[in-house]
Design an enzyme around this catalytic site. Structure first.
Site, PDB file in Angstrom:
ATOM      1  N   ASP A  22      -1.116   7.097   6.383  1.00 41.44           N
ATOM      2  CA  ASP A  22      -2.212   6.189   6.076  1.00 41.44           C
ATOM      3  C   ASP A  22      -2.378   5.271   7.280  1.00 41.44           C
ATOM      4  O   ASP A  22      -1.552   4.396   7.536  1.00 41.44           O
ATOM      5  CB  ASP A  22      -1.876   5.384   4.811  1.00 41.44           C
ATOM      6  CG  ASP A  22      -2.926   4.328   4.481  1.00 41.44           C
ATOM      7  OD1 ASP A  22      -3.915   4.198   5.228  1.00 41.44           O
ATOM      8  OD2 ASP A  22      -2.743   3.629   3.459  1.00 41.44           O
ATOM      9  N   TRP A  54       0.829  -1.212   0.000  1.00 42.41           N
ATOM     10  CA  TRP A  54       0.000   0.000   0.000  1.00 42.41           C
ATOM     11  C   TRP A  54       0.856   1.252   0.000  1.00 42.41           C
ATOM     12  O   TRP A  54       0.501   2.257  -0.634  1.00 42.41           O
ATOM     13  CB  TRP A  54      -0.976  -0.040   1.173  1.00 42.41           C
ATOM     14  CG  TRP A  54      -1.820  -1.270   1.127  1.00 42.41           C
ATOM     15  CD1 TRP A  54      -1.805  -2.315   1.991  1.00 42.41           C
ATOM     16  CD2 TRP A  54      -2.764  -1.617   0.096  1.00 42.41           C
ATOM     17  NE1 TRP A  54      -2.671  -3.292   1.575  1.00 42.41           N
ATOM     18  CE2 TRP A  54      -3.274  -2.896   0.426  1.00 42.41           C
ATOM     19  CE3 TRP A  54      -3.206  -0.979  -1.052  1.00 42.41           C
ATOM     20  CZ2 TRP A  54      -4.230  -3.531  -0.373  1.00 42.41           C
ATOM     21  CZ3 TRP A  54      -4.148  -1.612  -1.848  1.00 42.41           C
ATOM     22  CH2 TRP A  54      -4.650  -2.877  -1.499  1.00 42.41           C
ATOM     23  N   LYS A 104     -11.595  -1.506   8.958  1.00 37.35           N
ATOM     24  CA  LYS A 104     -10.775  -2.308   9.876  1.00 37.35           C
ATOM     25  C   LYS A 104     -11.265  -2.126  11.318  1.00 37.35           C
ATOM     26  O   LYS A 104     -11.700  -3.062  11.960  1.00 37.35           O
ATOM     27  CB  LYS A 104      -9.301  -1.900   9.789  1.00 37.35           C
ATOM     28  CG  LYS A 104      -8.751  -1.739   8.385  1.00 37.35           C
ATOM     29  CD  LYS A 104      -8.615  -3.029   7.630  1.00 37.35           C
ATOM     30  CE  LYS A 104      -7.919  -2.801   6.295  1.00 37.35           C
ATOM     31  NZ  LYS A 104      -7.753  -4.040   5.518  1.00 37.35           N
TER      32      LYS A 104
END
Length: 355
Positions: free
Chosen positions: A167, A100, A191
């Protein structure tokens, strides 16, 4: 009972599911489903206000920061960040710690110049780089705080004088942070905050218009802030369920309490991984994630057998990502210690069966 270790979309508390299910049939006595209620209705506007208030309270967000509820996931933020923060002739600094982080840098390179200050790709992202230098003239520094695939986590913000963007998709609300140390935080909700579909952005107001670029209004943070996250139709259901989940977290005692629970859950599983001769962790010990615990077997040919036993014991979602192999247990806020104990018991049962 299923024990859900999926990496996301992931487990949420049972009471949140139950309350959300009621609202699907009748939202707050309106006679309308939360799936059909107008986003401009008084009832839903109250949801947005409460969700923002809960985020601000649980994370102690300073008043000079805006809280936005956007769409497109963290992936859209990979592009929005440089569009909003990277001037035409500037450069951005990125830390490469996994898939990511790599994708975030790749998107930023389409907007302007990017410098990778350090990378752990040389060891399949099994550690967090240390002692790297961040250019003092960078428009911003970007990193990913938790790497879901590789099981590493950054617990201390790297020291830098330039604006910091992080992030936090997979560890937001799982541990205490000082929001004032960051200039922009973004996180996909799926999440620890809520269901997929909404993305949280916490941005220092002084960053609005920082890049000086002209780009579509839908990608402009300031436009969303001025419109109260309603520049376009927001993801109504995802925001509503996030509100319910944030209420649950507050009732538990907030981030302080959930952090201690997460420490205990992670410690319990790591201790078994380190003790059991059939398993071994894949991440550097000092960088082990509390959210995504990655491990393999000493004898890879036994992995299919362990997965079969796990399925029999109602353990769901523990197969590792193809980039690492083995197993991955995602230990998000709503996962209980009883689920951790069920996994540990299964690992011990497997050991006993092979003596």
């Amino acid at each position: 009972m299923k024990h859900n270790f999926g990496a996301g979309p992931c487990i949420l508390p049972k009471e949140v599911f139950e309350e959300a299910a009621k609202a699907v049939l009748d939202f707050n006595g309106t006679g309308l489903s939360i799936l059909e209620v107008s986003h401009r209705s008084k009832e839903f506007e109250e949801v947005v206000v409460e969700t923002e208030r809960l985020v601000r309270e649980l994370l102690n967000v300073p008043e000079d920061y805006s809280i936005l509820f956007l769409q497109g996931g963290a992936t859209q933020q990979f592009a929005m960040v440089p569009m909003n923060l990277l001037p035409e002739n500037g450069r951005a600094a990125y830390l490469d710690t996994g898939v990511w982080a790599t994708k975030a840098a790749k998107e930023a390179k389409k907007v302007g110049h990017v410098e990778i200050v350090a990378s752990s790709s040389d060891q399949n992202y099994s550690y967090i780089p240390k002692d790297f230098q961040i250019p003092a003239d960078a428009a911003y520094f970007h990193y990913t705080s938790n790497n879901t695939i590789y099981g590493t986590e950054v617990f201390e913000k790297p020291a830098t004088a330039v604006p910091t963007v992080v992030d936090m998709s997979s560890d937001i609300l799982s541990r205490k942070i000082d929001v004032s140390e960051f200039d922009l935080i973004y996180a996909g909700a799926q999440k620890n905050m809520g269901p997929a579909g909404v993305t949280l952005v916490i941005i220092k107001n002084e960053l609005f218009g920082k890049s000086g670029r002209t780009f579509p209004t839908i990608f402009d943070y300031e436009s969303h802030a001025k419109a109260g996250s309603m520049y376009n139709t927001p993801p109504v259901f995802s925001i509503y369920v996030s509100m319910l989940n944030l209420r649950w977290l507050k009732a538990k005692g907030g981030v302080d309490v959930i952090e201690q629970e997460n420490i205990i859950k992670a410690r319990t599983l790591y201790e078994e991984i380190d003790r059991n001769p059939f398993f071994k962790g894949t991440a550097a010990v000092e960088d082990r994630s509390r959210m995504n615990i990655t491990f393999v077997m000493d004898s890879p040919e036994l992995e299919a057998e362990f997965l079969a036993l796990a399925k029999e014991r109602n353990l769901v979602g523990i197969k590792g990502h193809r980039s690492v192999g083995g197993f991955r247990a995602s230990v998000y806020n709503a996962l209980t210690i009883s689920s951790i104990n069920a996994l540990v018991d299964t690992m011990r049962e497997f050991e006993e069966n092979h003596k």
